[in-house]
Design a protein around this motif. Structure first.
Motif, PDB file in Angstrom:
ATOM      1  N   ASP A 128     -22.904  -7.729 -12.963  1.00  0.00           N
ATOM      2  CA  ASP A 128     -22.634  -7.843 -14.396  1.00  0.00           C
ATOM      3  C   ASP A 128     -22.877  -6.509 -15.104  1.00  0.00           C
ATOM      4  O   ASP A 128     -22.120  -6.135 -16.017  1.00  0.00           O
ATOM      5  CB  ASP A 128     -23.520  -8.937 -15.015  1.00  0.00           C
ATOM      6  N   ILE A 129     -23.926  -5.801 -14.699  1.00  0.00           N
ATOM      7  CA  ILE A 129     -24.210  -4.492 -15.306  1.00  0.00           C
ATOM      8  C   ILE A 129     -23.032  -3.543 -15.096  1.00  0.00           C
ATOM      9  O   ILE A 129     -22.564  -2.886 -16.029  1.00  0.00           O
ATOM     10  CB  ILE A 129     -25.506  -3.890 -14.708  1.00  0.00           C
ATOM     11  N   VAL A 130     -22.539  -3.505 -13.867  1.00  0.00           N
ATOM     12  CA  VAL A 130     -21.444  -2.587 -13.545  1.00  0.00           C
ATOM     13  C   VAL A 130     -20.163  -2.980 -14.275  1.00  0.00           C
ATOM     14  O   VAL A 130     -19.500  -2.138 -14.902  1.00  0.00           O
ATOM     15  CB  VAL A 130     -21.205  -2.545 -12.026  1.00  0.00           C
ATOM     16  N   SER A 131     -19.802  -4.251 -14.214  1.00  0.00           N
ATOM     17  CA  SER A 131     -18.536  -4.696 -14.817  1.00  0.00           C
ATOM     18  C   SER A 131     -18.562  -4.568 -16.339  1.00  0.00           C
ATOM     19  O   SER A 131     -17.567  -4.159 -16.957  1.00  0.00           O
ATOM     20  CB  SER A 131     -18.253  -6.151 -14.421  1.00  0.00           C
ATOM     21  N   GLU A 132     -19.699  -4.881 -16.971  1.00  0.00           N
ATOM     22  CA  GLU A 132     -19.767  -4.844 -18.422  1.00  0.00           C
ATOM     23  C   GLU A 132     -19.775  -3.427 -18.975  1.00  0.00           C
ATOM     24  O   GLU A 132     -19.174  -3.149 -20.015  1.00  0.00           O
ATOM     25  CB  GLU A 132     -20.988  -5.624 -18.909  1.00  0.00           C
ATOM     26  N   ILE A 140     -22.911   7.694 -24.970  1.00  0.00           N
ATOM     27  CA  ILE A 140     -22.807   6.357 -24.370  1.00  0.00           C
ATOM     28  C   ILE A 140     -22.693   6.466 -22.846  1.00  0.00           C
ATOM     29  O   ILE A 140     -23.309   5.698 -22.100  1.00  0.00           O
ATOM     30  CB  ILE A 140     -21.591   5.603 -24.955  1.00  0.00           C
ATOM     31  N   GLY A 141     -21.919   7.447 -22.373  1.00  0.00           N
ATOM     32  CA  GLY A 141     -21.767   7.635 -20.928  1.00  0.00           C
ATOM     33  C   GLY A 141     -23.083   7.991 -20.255  1.00  0.00           C
ATOM     34  O   GLY A 141     -23.363   7.532 -19.135  1.00  0.00           O
ATOM     35  N   GLN A 142     -23.908   8.790 -20.923  1.00  0.00           N
ATOM     36  CA  GLN A 142     -25.211   9.159 -20.364  1.00  0.00           C
ATOM     37  C   GLN A 142     -26.148   7.950 -20.289  1.00  0.00           C
ATOM     38  O   GLN A 142     -26.882   7.784 -19.303  1.00  0.00           O
ATOM     39  CB  GLN A 142     -25.848  10.257 -21.217  1.00  0.00           C
ATOM     40  N   VAL A 143     -26.108   7.119 -21.315  1.00  0.00           N
ATOM     41  CA  VAL A 143     -26.929   5.901 -21.300  1.00  0.00           C
ATOM     42  C   VAL A 143     -26.521   5.008 -20.130  1.00  0.00           C
ATOM     43  O   VAL A 143     -27.372   4.486 -19.391  1.00  0.00           O
ATOM     44  CB  VAL A 143     -26.788   5.130 -22.626  1.00  0.00           C
ATOM     45  N   TYR A 144     -25.233   4.836 -19.937  1.00  0.00           N
ATOM     46  CA  TYR A 144     -24.740   4.017 -18.834  1.00  0.00           C
ATOM     47  C   TYR A 144     -25.148   4.600 -17.472  1.00  0.00           C
ATOM     48  O   TYR A 144     -25.505   3.863 -16.550  1.00  0.00           O
ATOM     49  CB  TYR A 144     -23.218   3.902 -18.904  1.00  0.00           C
ATOM     50  N   ALA A 145     -25.076   5.923 -17.358  1.00  0.00           N
ATOM     51  CA  ALA A 145     -25.399   6.577 -16.083  1.00  0.00           C
ATOM     52  C   ALA A 145     -26.860   6.349 -15.699  1.00  0.00           C
ATOM     53  O   ALA A 145     -27.173   6.034 -14.534  1.00  0.00           O
ATOM     54  CB  ALA A 145     -25.093   8.070 -16.166  1.00  0.00           C
ATOM     55  N   VAL A 146     -27.767   6.507 -16.658  1.00  0.00           N
ATOM     56  CA  VAL A 146     -29.192   6.287 -16.383  1.00  0.00           C
ATOM     57  C   VAL A 146     -29.447   4.824 -16.040  1.00  0.00           C
ATOM     58  O   VAL A 146     -30.184   4.510 -15.089  1.00  0.00           O
ATOM     59  CB  VAL A 146     -30.034   6.707 -17.604  1.00  0.00           C
ATOM     60  N   LEU A 147     -28.855   3.935 -16.799  1.00  0.00           N
ATOM     61  CA  LEU A 147     -29.034   2.505 -16.563  1.00  0.00           C
ATOM     62  C   LEU A 147     -28.515   2.104 -15.184  1.00  0.00           C
ATOM     63  O   LEU A 147     -29.169   1.346 -14.452  1.00  0.00           O
ATOM     64  CB  LEU A 147     -28.299   1.716 -17.647  1.00  0.00           C
ATOM     65  N   PHE A 148     -27.364   2.629 -14.810  1.00  0.00           N
ATOM     66  CA  PHE A 148     -26.785   2.312 -13.506  1.00  0.00           C
ATOM     67  C   PHE A 148     -27.668   2.839 -12.368  1.00  0.00           C
ATOM     68  O   PHE A 148     -27.906   2.135 -11.378  1.00  0.00           O
ATOM     69  CB  PHE A 148     -25.381   2.915 -13.405  1.00  0.00           C
ATOM     70  N   ALA A 149     -28.170   4.069 -12.513  1.00  0.00           N
ATOM     71  CA  ALA A 149     -29.013   4.657 -11.464  1.00  0.00           C
ATOM     72  C   ALA A 149     -30.290   3.844 -11.273  1.00  0.00           C
ATOM     73  O   ALA A 149     -30.716   3.593 -10.134  1.00  0.00           O
ATOM     74  CB  ALA A 149     -29.354   6.106 -11.821  1.00  0.00           C
ATOM     75  N   GLN A 150     -30.899   3.414 -12.364  1.00  0.00           N
ATOM     76  CA  GLN A 150     -32.130   2.630 -12.269  1.00  0.00           C
ATOM     77  C   GLN A 150     -31.874   1.257 -11.650  1.00  0.00           C
ATOM     78  O   GLN A 150     -32.697   0.756 -10.876  1.00  0.00           O
ATOM     79  CB  GLN A 150     -32.761   2.485 -13.656  1.00  0.00           C
ATOM     80  N   ASN A 205     -33.291  -0.592  -8.014  1.00  0.00           N
ATOM     81  CA  ASN A 205     -33.747  -1.966  -7.795  1.00  0.00           C
ATOM     82  C   ASN A 205     -33.105  -2.573  -6.557  1.00  0.00           C
ATOM     83  O   ASN A 205     -33.761  -3.298  -5.799  1.00  0.00           O
ATOM     84  CB  ASN A 205     -33.436  -2.829  -9.019  1.00  0.00           C
ATOM     85  N   LEU A 206     -31.841  -2.292  -6.353  1.00  0.00           N
ATOM     86  CA  LEU A 206     -31.171  -2.802  -5.153  1.00  0.00           C
ATOM     87  C   LEU A 206     -31.758  -2.186  -3.887  1.00  0.00           C
ATOM     88  O   LEU A 206     -31.881  -2.853  -2.856  1.00  0.00           O
ATOM     89  CB  LEU A 206     -29.662  -2.518  -5.219  1.00  0.00           C
ATOM     90  N   ASP A 207     -32.119  -0.908  -3.960  1.00  0.00           N
ATOM     91  CA  ASP A 207     -32.762  -0.255  -2.817  1.00  0.00           C
ATOM     92  C   ASP A 207     -34.098  -0.922  -2.506  1.00  0.00           C
ATOM     93  O   ASP A 207     -34.437  -1.156  -1.337  1.00  0.00           O
ATOM     94  CB  ASP A 207     -32.977   1.229  -3.097  1.00  0.00           C
ATOM     95  N   ASP A 208     -34.870  -1.217  -3.552  1.00  0.00           N
ATOM     96  CA  ASP A 208     -36.154  -1.895  -3.354  1.00  0.00           C
ATOM     97  C   ASP A 208     -35.947  -3.283  -2.756  1.00  0.00           C
ATOM     98  O   ASP A 208     -36.713  -3.709  -1.865  1.00  0.00           O
ATOM     99  CB  ASP A 208     -36.893  -2.027  -4.697  1.00  0.00           C
ATOM    100  N   LEU A 209     -34.940  -3.980  -3.218  1.00  0.00           N
ATOM    101  CA  LEU A 209     -34.650  -5.308  -2.691  1.00  0.00           C
ATOM    102  C   LEU A 209     -34.280  -5.230  -1.206  1.00  0.00           C
ATOM    103  O   LEU A 209     -34.714  -6.067  -0.400  1.00  0.00           O
ATOM    104  CB  LEU A 209     -33.507  -5.953  -3.479  1.00  0.00           C
ATOM    105  N   THR A 210     -33.513  -4.219  -0.845  1.00  0.00           N
ATOM    106  CA  THR A 210     -33.116  -4.045   0.549  1.00  0.00           C
ATOM    107  C   THR A 210     -34.330  -3.826   1.433  1.00  0.00           C
ATOM    108  O   THR A 210     -34.429  -4.380   2.535  1.00  0.00           O
ATOM    109  CB  THR A 210     -32.152  -2.850   0.684  1.00  0.00           C
ATOM    110  N   LEU A 211     -35.284  -3.022   0.962  1.00  0.00           N
ATOM    111  CA  LEU A 211     -36.504  -2.777   1.734  1.00  0.00           C
ATOM    112  C   LEU A 211     -37.296  -4.064   1.940  1.00  0.00           C
ATOM    113  O   LEU A 211     -37.800  -4.338   3.038  1.00  0.00           O
ATOM    114  CB  LEU A 211     -37.376  -1.743   1.023  1.00  0.00           C
ATOM    115  N   VAL A 212     -37.403  -4.854   0.890  1.00  0.00           N
ATOM    116  CA  VAL A 212     -38.174  -6.093   0.976  1.00  0.00           C
ATOM    117  C   VAL A 212     -37.537  -7.063   1.964  1.00  0.00           C
ATOM    118  O   VAL A 212     -38.236  -7.792   2.683  1.00  0.00           O
ATOM    119  CB  VAL A 212     -38.290  -6.746  -0.418  1.00  0.00           C
TER     120      VAL A 212
END
Length: 213
Positions: A104-108, A130-140, A144-151
């Motif tokens: 949802d984050i990516v599509s929206e 706006i593009g910079q805000v999206y870039a930081v949000l996407f990276a963060q 989270n997905l990386d952390d989920l993969t480790l778990v």
């Protein structure tokens, strides 16, 4: 002269007694005995060292043998078990929720940035911000997905099931917060566009009313 002969005979007799074969043999045997005792002591030390070496090698072999046969200690078994991921953790509902929120984050943000660009109501500086805000949000959110993969990956982390579930809950909450922020940010930007559209419409109406070119 006679006395001298007696003294000479006595000296020869004494030398004969001192250097006779039986006395020499006894001296040689004593020396050999000392040598044998020293060799025996050295042999005992060698045997003692050999025994120590064998004990060390034997202990090492038994340790390897126990490991190969699965005779681990309780501590080792517990730690190795923490490297595994149980089916209950893998099937935890929050895992799917995290992935859905990330999609949802990516599509929206992609849909919103296109709308802002097409509107023609934002300048280059605003679009860049706006593009910079999206870039930081996407990276963060990708972190989270990386952390989920480790778990969820066996052999990556030593954690109990309770700790893994707690980590998944934390990741879900953080991802949800980012999605909430994105929607709030997009709503504010969209509201700004509506205000600008309204202002433009009012201006055009005024011009038409007063026939201003």
């Amino acid at each position: 002269m006679k006395n001298r002969k007696i003294i000479l005979v006595a000296c020869l007799t004494l030398c004969s007694i001192l250097f006779s074969k039986p006395g020499l043999a006894q001296s040689t045997e004593a020396q050999q005995l000392l040598i044998n005792v020293e060799k025996l002591s050295q042999l005992k030390n060698i045997l003692r060292d050999m025994k120590k070496g064998y004990t060390i090698i034997s202990s090492g072999y038994n340790a390897v043998k126990n490991i190969s046969q699965g005779n681990f200690s309780l501590h080792e078994t517990f730690l190795d078990g923490l490297m595994l991921v149980s089916p209950e953790v893998r099937k935890y509902a929050r895992v799917a929720d995290i992935i859905t929120a990330q999609k949802d984050i990516v599509s929206e943000y992609k849909r919103s940035i296109k709308n802002f660009q097409r509107s023609g109501l934002m300048n280059a500086g605003e679009l860049d911000y706006i593009g910079q805000v999206y870039a930081v949000l996407f990276a963060q959110s990708m972190d989270n997905l990386d952390d989920l993969t480790l778990v969820l990956t066996a052999g990556s982390l030593r954690m109990s099931d309770e700790e893994r579930l707690s980590s998944i809950d934390r990741i879900f909450q953080d991802t949800s917060d980012k999605l909430t922020f994105l929607r709030s940010f997009n709503h504010q930007a969209a509201t700004l566009l509506l205000q600008r559209k309204g202002a433009i419409a009012d201006m055009q109406g005024t011009r038409e009313l007063f026939k201003i070119k």
